[in-house]
Design a protein around this motif. Structure first.
Motif, mmCIF file in Angstrom:
data_model
loop_
_atom_site.group_PDB
_atom_site.id
_atom_site.type_symbol
_atom_site.label_atom_id
_atom_site.label_comp_id
_atom_site.label_asym_id
_atom_site.label_seq_id
_atom_site.Cartn_x
_atom_site.Cartn_y
_atom_site.Cartn_z
ATOM 1 N N VAL A 1 1.081 -1.510 0.396
ATOM 2 C CA VAL A 1 -0.571 -0.248 -0.163
ATOM 3 C C VAL A 1 1.247 1.214 0.086
ATOM 4 C CG1 VAL A 1 -1.612 1.125 0.975
ATOM 5 C CG2 VAL A 1 -1.800 -0.826 1.198
ATOM 6 N N THR A 2 0.497 2.002 -0.830
ATOM 7 C CA THR A 2 1.502 3.784 -0.838
ATOM 8 C C THR A 2 0.567 4.622 -0.837
ATOM 9 O OG1 THR A 2 3.291 4.291 -2.121
ATOM 10 C CG2 THR A 2 1.634 3.490 -3.354
ATOM 11 N N THR A 3 1.180 5.501 -1.617
ATOM 12 C CA THR A 3 1.001 6.856 -1.125
ATOM 13 C C THR A 3 0.088 7.603 -2.276
ATOM 14 O OG1 THR A 3 2.766 7.921 -0.689
ATOM 15 C CG2 THR A 3 1.378 8.084 1.136
ATOM 16 N N THR A 4 0.936 7.550 -4.031
ATOM 17 C CA THR A 4 0.785 7.753 -4.587
ATOM 18 C C THR A 4 1.215 7.437 -5.677
ATOM 19 O OG1 THR A 4 1.636 9.909 -5.258
ATOM 20 C CG2 THR A 4 3.398 9.001 -4.150
ATOM 21 N N HIS A 5 1.312 8.251 -6.697
ATOM 22 C CA HIS A 5 1.382 7.163 -8.122
ATOM 23 C C HIS A 5 3.129 7.156 -8.785
ATOM 24 C CE1 HIS A 5 -1.672 5.392 -9.589
ATOM 25 N NE2 HIS A 5 -2.797 6.454 -9.040
ATOM 26 N N SER A 6 4.442 6.261 -8.752
ATOM 27 C CA SER A 6 5.672 5.798 -9.725
ATOM 28 C C SER A 6 5.810 5.241 -10.623
ATOM 29 C CB SER A 6 5.551 6.126 -8.171
ATOM 30 O OG SER A 6 7.192 6.372 -8.260
ATOM 31 N N LYS A 7 6.429 5.775 -11.545
ATOM 32 C CA LYS A 7 6.826 4.018 -12.413
ATOM 33 C C LYS A 7 7.809 2.991 -11.031
ATOM 34 C CE LYS A 7 7.527 7.435 -16.332
ATOM 35 N NZ LYS A 7 8.498 7.961 -16.539
#
Length: 478
Positions: free
Chosen positions: A347-353
């Motif tokens: 689970v993460t907080t924002t989008h990233s490649k």
């Protein structure tokens, strides 16, 4: 390849993410004699200030433009001007760095226009650098705000060079490299990176350098601004460096901006935790400096390999649930995967490649409630201190990682990069699992199921030919 999806819930329950303004403020903490300012209400600044103070256990300089109902409607120019003049008079900073908040972004304040007008009206600010970054807290997360702030610093301070001749007129310092340090790096991490770079005979300009401002030292004198960090002169000289080393995908945009402004070649490292990642880092430094890899790193690499062998009995097939910012999630998750662990929930907080590269079916942009629900079938839970109650409810081993960590001390000095930092991270996770396995050890076999699931260590590649040692028989590196 992982699929990154957004949570469809109407609200966040036990939020995982921190806001963009907080991330930008943290980046500004890595500048010398800087006063970060949040353009918004006093409550926005107070909340961020409390988190920073509790995490670092240090005095944190952070100011506000103190917007209220009237100034929000009529516009915040007067508040910005008064804040700048008061800060200049009382703290005498070299840099005043302003980030917006959701309040002023919703209103639509033209802060860049405000700063131009203030420059015209207030000549007393001529010797003070002003940096502004737009960071609405209703989108993005901590990592996004941090990345935007670093890019804004470069755009505001590093001069645009003549690109018509391929930047041929730029005087390169062949021993100077830039390090763009992502938000996932602690002050201890940055110290370790600088030590590694200096061992190759290179000089590092780190931006932002929180290892000089938030490393928990006792200052010789008190001042109202940051107590160390990257100086304005160092930032201006970044355009003369021979290379830029960007640590974390979040730093790619800032590295590209520096390349466009001064033609500095860039190398992006998605992580410096793990065996192969550090092999690549050392190889790159060797190529830039023209120097061989120092002998001590072969010893450290051997120690890391031994640590991987020792720990894989407790990490093989370990089912892991991680909640963290993208670059930190990738660094920790991939390292555990290489030890044979299984990433069951990310689970993460924002989008990233980098999220798409994780060895898991799905990465959820969500909150700690999502992490808790998925962690029921996992062996260990990893996130920051706000996840401790969820781990207690589930009765799971809990490793604190990320920001904020307010129920432990020494956060500034934790090291998770390089061969030594990777080794310590592996020890931390393995020891945590051993502590939760009754009578764990070779004299008490068999171990419970979580420890019995053993996986082989990941294949490794030496940064030098396997047929020879990087150290000759007389102790001199070839």
């Amino acid at each position: 390849m992982a699929q990154v999806v957004d949570s469809k819930k109407a609200c966040a329950v036990n939020p995982l993410k921190m806001s963009q303004p907080l991330g930008a403020s943290y980046a500004f903490m890595g500048l010398d004699r800087c006063m970060p300012v949040m353009h918004g209400s006093q409550g926005c600044t107070s909340f961020g200030l409390v988190l920073l103070v509790r995490h670092f256990k240090e005095a944190i300089p952070l100011q506000t433009t103190a917007m209220n109902e009237v100034t929000t409607i009529l516009g915040g120019f007067e508040n910005v001007e008064k804040a700048l003049l008061n800060i200049k008079q009382r703290a005498k900073p070299s840099v005043i760095a302003i980030c917006s908040t959701g309040l002023t972004e919703t209103k639509g304040d033209d802060v860049e226009g405000y700063l131009e007008l203030v420059r015209q009206r207030q000549p007393s600010l001529d010797d003070t650098a002003l940096v502004y970054v737009s960071t609405p807290d209703y989108v993005g997360a901590f990592e996004d705000g941090f990345a935007k702030a670093v890019k804004a610093i470069i755009d505001a301070v590093v001069e645009q060079q003549d690109a018509s001749n391929g930047f041929a007129t730029v005087a390169r310092d062949t021993q100077q490299v830039n390090v763009l340090a992502g938000s996932q790096l602690t002050p201890g991490d940055i110290d370790e990176i600088k030590d590694i770079i200096e061992s190759f005979g290179l000089k590092a300009i780190v931006l932002p350098d929180v290892s000089r401002s938030l490393d928990g030292h006792i200052p010789e004198d008190w001042r109202g601004t940051t107590l160390g960090g990257t100086t304005l002169d160092e930032i201006r000289r970044m355009g003369n460096s021979v290379a830029t080393l960007a640590i974390g995908e979040q730093m790619r945009a800032a590295a590209l901006s520096l390349n466009e402004r001064a033609g500095v070649p860039l190398h992006v490292f998605d992580r410096l935790t793990g065996l192969a990642a550090n092999d690549r880092f050392l190889t790159t430094l060797s190529q830039i400096s023209g120097q061989p890899v120092p002998a001590r790193y072969r010893r450290q690499r051997s120690q890391l390999l031994d640590a991987m062998l020792d720990a894989h009995f407790y990490l093989g097939n370990l089912k892991v649930a991680i909640g963290a910012e993208p670059d930190l999630l990738y660094a920790a998750g991939m390292t555990l995967h290489e030890l044979g662990a299984k990433l069951v929930s990310c689970v993460t907080t924002t989008h990233s490649k980098v999220l798409e590269l994780l060895p898991v079916e799905q990465v959820l942009v969500g909150d700690l409630e999502d992490l808790e629900a998925a962690a029921k079938d996992c062996d260990v839970m990893i996130t920051h201190s706000h996840g401790r109650q969820a781990a207690e409810r589930l009765d799971k081993p809990f490793l604190r990682l990320g920001f904020p960590i307010f129920d432990r001390i020494g956060n500034s000095h934790r090291v998770m990069v390089g061969y030594r930092g990777t080794r310590q991270f592996i020890f931390d996770v393995a020891n945590l699992m051993m502590a939760h396995i009754p009578h764990a050890g070779p004299d008490h076999w068999p171990l419970p199921e979580a420890a019995q699931r053993v996986a082989q260590p990941a294949a490794v590649t030496l940064p030098w030919p396997a047929s020879r040692s990087p150290v000759s028989t007389n102790g001199v590196a070839p």
